[in-house]
Structures are given as C-alpha cells and as structure tokens.
Scaffold this active site. Structure first.
Site, PDB file in Angstrom:
ATOM      1  N   ASP A 105       0.837  -1.201   0.000  1.00 35.58           N
ATOM      2  CA  ASP A 105       0.000   0.000   0.000  1.00 35.58           C
ATOM      3  C   ASP A 105       0.874   1.255   0.000  1.00 35.58           C
ATOM      4  O   ASP A 105       2.050   1.213   0.379  1.00 35.58           O
ATOM      5  CB  ASP A 105      -0.886   0.035   1.266  1.00 35.58           C
ATOM      6  CG  ASP A 105      -1.857  -1.130   1.302  1.00 35.58           C
ATOM      7  OD1 ASP A 105      -2.189  -1.664   0.233  1.00 35.58           O
ATOM      8  OD2 ASP A 105      -2.263  -1.501   2.422  1.00 35.58           O
TER       9      ASP A 105
HETATM   10  N1  URA Z   1      -1.316  -6.084   3.536  1.00 36.12           N
HETATM   11  C1  URA Z   1      -1.761  -4.815   3.685  1.00 36.12           C
HETATM   12  O1  URA Z   1      -2.763  -4.585   4.328  1.00 36.12           O
HETATM   13  N2  URA Z   1      -1.045  -3.845   3.105  1.00 36.12           N
HETATM   14  C2  URA Z   1       0.081  -4.051   2.411  1.00 36.12           C
HETATM   15  O2  URA Z   1       0.691  -3.104   1.931  1.00 36.12           O
HETATM   16  C3  URA Z   1       0.543  -5.376   2.264  1.00 36.12           C
HETATM   17  C4  URA Z   1      -0.181  -6.369   2.843  1.00 36.12           C
END
Ligand code: URA
Length: 245
Positions: A105
């Site tokens: 993310d």
């Molecule tokens: N899970 C998440 O919630 N965010 C990420 O960036 C990677 C795995």
C-alpha cells in the site's frame, strides 16, 4: 542464443537501438576485441565479450530489483496523481518497463521486488506458488490472545472473503506489535485481518518474501539488483508457516 548487437546494448541499458548507431560508427563497440561496425551484427551475449569504450557490457535477459519501498509511493508504474515506485529507478531501468511483483500500500514500506519478467512475477504473487510474505505490523490496540488461532484457521473478511491460514506472532514485549506471515496477497490483507480481530494497523513493513529478507543496508527509497541465488531464494526458500497454536 544469437542476438543483434544493437538489441544487446539496448537490453543492457546502454543506448537505444537507434541511439547506438553512433557508437558503432565511431568504433566504440568491440566484440571479442574486434570493433563492430554495425548494430545489425549478431553474437551470443552469454559467450561473447562485448565492450563499449573498453567497459564490459553486462547483458541480462531480465532485471530483478529489490527495493526498500518508502512511504508515500504507489506500487505502480504510473499514476496521474501520486508518485510511483518506478520513479525511484534509474531512467534506463524505467525504460525497460520494470513493474512491481506484488503490491505494498501507499503507506506501507519495505521489501518490494521489481522486474520485467512476467513469469517470475506471476510465481511470486500466485498463492499456488506458496511464497510466504512476512510483515511487521504495529497496531493501535493490543492484539487479543485469540487472534493467532483465528489467523491459523483462516479468517473470513467481510461477508465471504475467506483467507488462507496465516501465521500471527505477537511480540512478547509489546502486545501492539506482531509478525504476520501470509501465503497470499489480497487487497489490504494484513490491515483487514488485524482490524477484524480489533487491532487496527498503524504501520506496516514487509520484511521478507520466501527466503529473501530485505537488505537492511538499503535506506527507504534505495534499491539494488538481486544477487546470484536471491531470485531462487524467493521462490524456493523460506520457513513454512507455523499454524499449530
Ligand atoms: N497487507 C496490507 O494490508 N497492506 C500491504 O501493503 C501489504 C499487505
């Protein structure tokens, strides 16, 4: 495999196929010690010694990059609004069309692999390959004692999104800190799983994929090529999940 010299120089990120014409004309390219006058000549890049201005040309069929993804960047190759991780690469690598093998993310950090090898990317992200991703999560509320068992059984998110069994280890010294190990990568999965047990995530870092750990010498935003054996370590290495809780 025989390849055109101009294609080899372009794949090595030295010059575009049209841009390399001047190098050949000026006699700056040699193959096994002899000047090559045209990019149309062919050789096997695995066995020939190609040099430009005396410096060896390192040819790779594909590139594999380990990045320490910083906060604030999208795991994408372009976006109209936000910064994207490929902006952090050298322009010649960017021109080769590298893309992230999996996502983190915008506000997540840590290990991100970038490549131009679509098959490899598929193997890294497909749950069928069993490449385990390990995350360090910090939560805003203590993680309850029942949570590791719920993770190991396979949580259901929302109405019917069933997760594969996952490993959750809460830090013995801080109930808000945990290591999460997943064998798949659903959208916002770690955040949604921890939120589902009442512990919203405030920061998330991916520290390994398969048997490859983030090189801690890389500061956020820095990257390096994978070294010999590291690509295989992603696909083959790594501890199995511990689910007997
Ligand atoms: N899970 C998440 O919630 N965010 C990420 O960036 C990677 C795995």
């Amino acid at each position: 495999m025989l390849m055109r010299l101009d294609k080899i120089l372009s794949a090595a990120g030295i010059a575009s196929r049209s841009g390399s014409k001047a190098l050949f004309r000026a006699g700056r390219v040699t193959v096994n010690g002899a000047p090559a006058s045209s990019g149309a000549g062919k050789c096997d890049p695995e066995t020939c010694e190609i040099r430009v201005d005396g410096a060896p040309v390192v040819y790779r069929e594909h590139y594999y990059i380990m990045m320490n993804k910083p906060e604030g960047y999208l795991s994408a190759t372009e976006d109209g609004r936000d910064r994207v991780v490929t902006e952090l690469l050298d322009p010649n690598l960017r021109a080769r069309g590298l893309f992230p093998a999996g996502r983190l993310d915008k506000d997540s950090v840590g290990l991100l692999i970038l490549t131009d090898d679509g098959d490899f990317c598929h193997r890294v992200i497909s749950p069928k390959s069993g490449v385990i991703k390990t995350y360090l999560a910090e939560c805003s509320a203590p993680i309850p004692d029942f949570a590791p068992r719920r993770f190991a059984e396979g949580l259901t998110l929302g109405e019917n999104m069933r997760c594969l069994p996952a490993e959750l280890r809460v830090s013995p010294s801080d109930p808000c800190l945990a290591t999460v190990r997943l064998q798949e990568g659903k959208f916002h999965q770690v955040k949604r799983m921890l939120a589902a047990v009442g512990s919203p995530v405030v920061s998330l870092k991916r520290v390994s994929e398969g048997g490859l750990s983030l090189d801690e010498a890389l500061a956020p935003g820095q990257w390096r090529e994978l070294r010999k054996g590291e690509k295989e370590l992603i696909l083959l290495g790594g501890e199995p999940l511990h689910l007997n809780i």
